[in-house]
Scaffold this motif. Structure first.
Motif, short mmCIF file in Angstrom:
data_model
loop_
_atom_site.label_atom_id
_atom_site.label_comp_id
_atom_site.label_asym_id
_atom_site.label_seq_id
_atom_site.Cartn_x
_atom_site.Cartn_y
_atom_site.Cartn_z
N PHE A 59 0.80 -1.22 0.00
CA PHE A 59 0.00 0.00 0.00
C PHE A 59 0.84 1.28 0.00
O PHE A 59 0.35 2.34 -0.38
N ALA A 60 2.09 1.20 0.43
CA ALA A 60 2.92 2.40 0.59
C ALA A 60 2.97 3.30 -0.65
O ALA A 60 2.92 4.53 -0.51
N PRO A 61 3.06 2.77 -1.87
CA PRO A 61 3.13 3.66 -3.03
C PRO A 61 1.83 4.42 -3.32
O PRO A 61 1.85 5.39 -4.09
N TYR A 62 0.72 3.98 -2.72
CA TYR A 62 -0.59 4.51 -3.12
C TYR A 62 -1.24 5.42 -2.09
O TYR A 62 -2.26 6.05 -2.39
N VAL A 63 -0.70 5.48 -0.87
CA VAL A 63 -1.29 6.31 0.17
C VAL A 63 -0.26 7.31 0.68
O VAL A 63 0.93 7.21 0.37
N LYS A 64 -0.73 8.27 1.45
CA LYS A 64 0.17 9.31 1.96
C LYS A 64 1.11 8.77 3.03
O LYS A 64 2.31 9.05 3.04
#
Length: 256
Positions: A59-64
């Motif tokens: 998820f890291a690339p897609y959320v703040k």
């Protein structure tokens, strides 16, 4: 609670093997979690019981911002090494208990929890804590091994998991998850059932059980009824257990 010490002990010694576990890092269930989520890039996401860090990493690339929390310090270190090694700089690592999350109310837009709740001794408390730290209309993305509705099948699966891993508490029925989440105030938006093939040797070895216990466990599985062996697709070749099949539920629920 002793079970939580068991969890720390088990996963402390197995941290690296979980980072490298094929079933944890390559699962189609992880892609489904991403696909089911509603993301615009501004979200703060909490990954509860991050384990090897695969969900936080995905998820890291897609959320703040991602906060990865785990009960076991060795797991957090292994997850941090894995995630930072992939170049993600927006992930914090916090030691904490899934049933007593060290965060304020309504701190997150999304809470994810993957292949972990079967270790939690008080699932109601976990659900309550997730509800508390989520903002209104926040998303819970949940993924865990479950058992069939039949009590005999339920008992067999939970017995072999507890035998392999003494920190296992309970894999719940699909109906139990839906009921508990709705009673806590969540609305179930979407859910999927996944079949999971467990290869007996690596499944046992990941928890570092002794050869003697592995043999006893194999004998127990071979001695199960034909109905159980058929249900769990137990594959036996030349007297050796090769694999069996379990199931998982992947669901999205929203706090209302």
């Amino acid at each position: 609670m002793d079970l939580k010490k068991d969890v720390q002990k088990q996963f402390g010694k197995s941290a690296e093997s979980y980072v490298n576990s094929t079933i944890h890092k390559d699962g189609k269930d992880l892609l489904k979690l991403l696909e089911m989520s509603s993301i615009n890039g501004e979200e703060k996401l909490l990954d509860v019981a991050t384990g090897g860090g695969h969900t936080a990493n995905a998820f890291a690339p897609y959320v703040k911002k991602v906060t990865a929390v785990d009960l076991t310090p060795e797991m957090l270190l292994a997850a941090e090494k894995f995630i930072k090694g992939n170049g993600h700089q927006n992930v914090d690592f916090v030691q904490g208990d899934a049933e007593n999350l060290p965060f304020p109310d309504e701190a997150f837009d999304i809470v994810a929890c993957r292949i972990a709740p079967h270790h939690f001794p008080n699932i109601n408390q976990f659900i309550s804590e997730v509800y508390r730290v989520l903002k209104t209309d926040g998303q819970l993305l949940l993924d865990d091994n479950v058992v069939p509705e039949d009590d005999e099948f339920d008992q067999f699966y939970n017995t072999i998991e507890k035998w392999r891993d003494y920190s296992h508490f309970r894999a719940w029925k699909k109906s139990e998850w839906l009921r508990l989440l709705e009673l806590a105030g969540f609305e179930i938006i979407e859910w999927h059932r996944f079949e999971k093939t467990f290869h007996f040797e690596p499944w046992c070895n990941r928890m570092k059980i002794t050869i003697t216990e592995k043999e006893k466990l194999a004998q127990y599985m071979k001695g199960a009824s034909e109905e159980i062996k058929a249900k769990f697709r137990v594959v036996i070749e030349e007297g050796q257990i090769i694999s069996f099949q379990g199931e998982a539920v992947v669901l999205k629920a929203m706090k209302r």
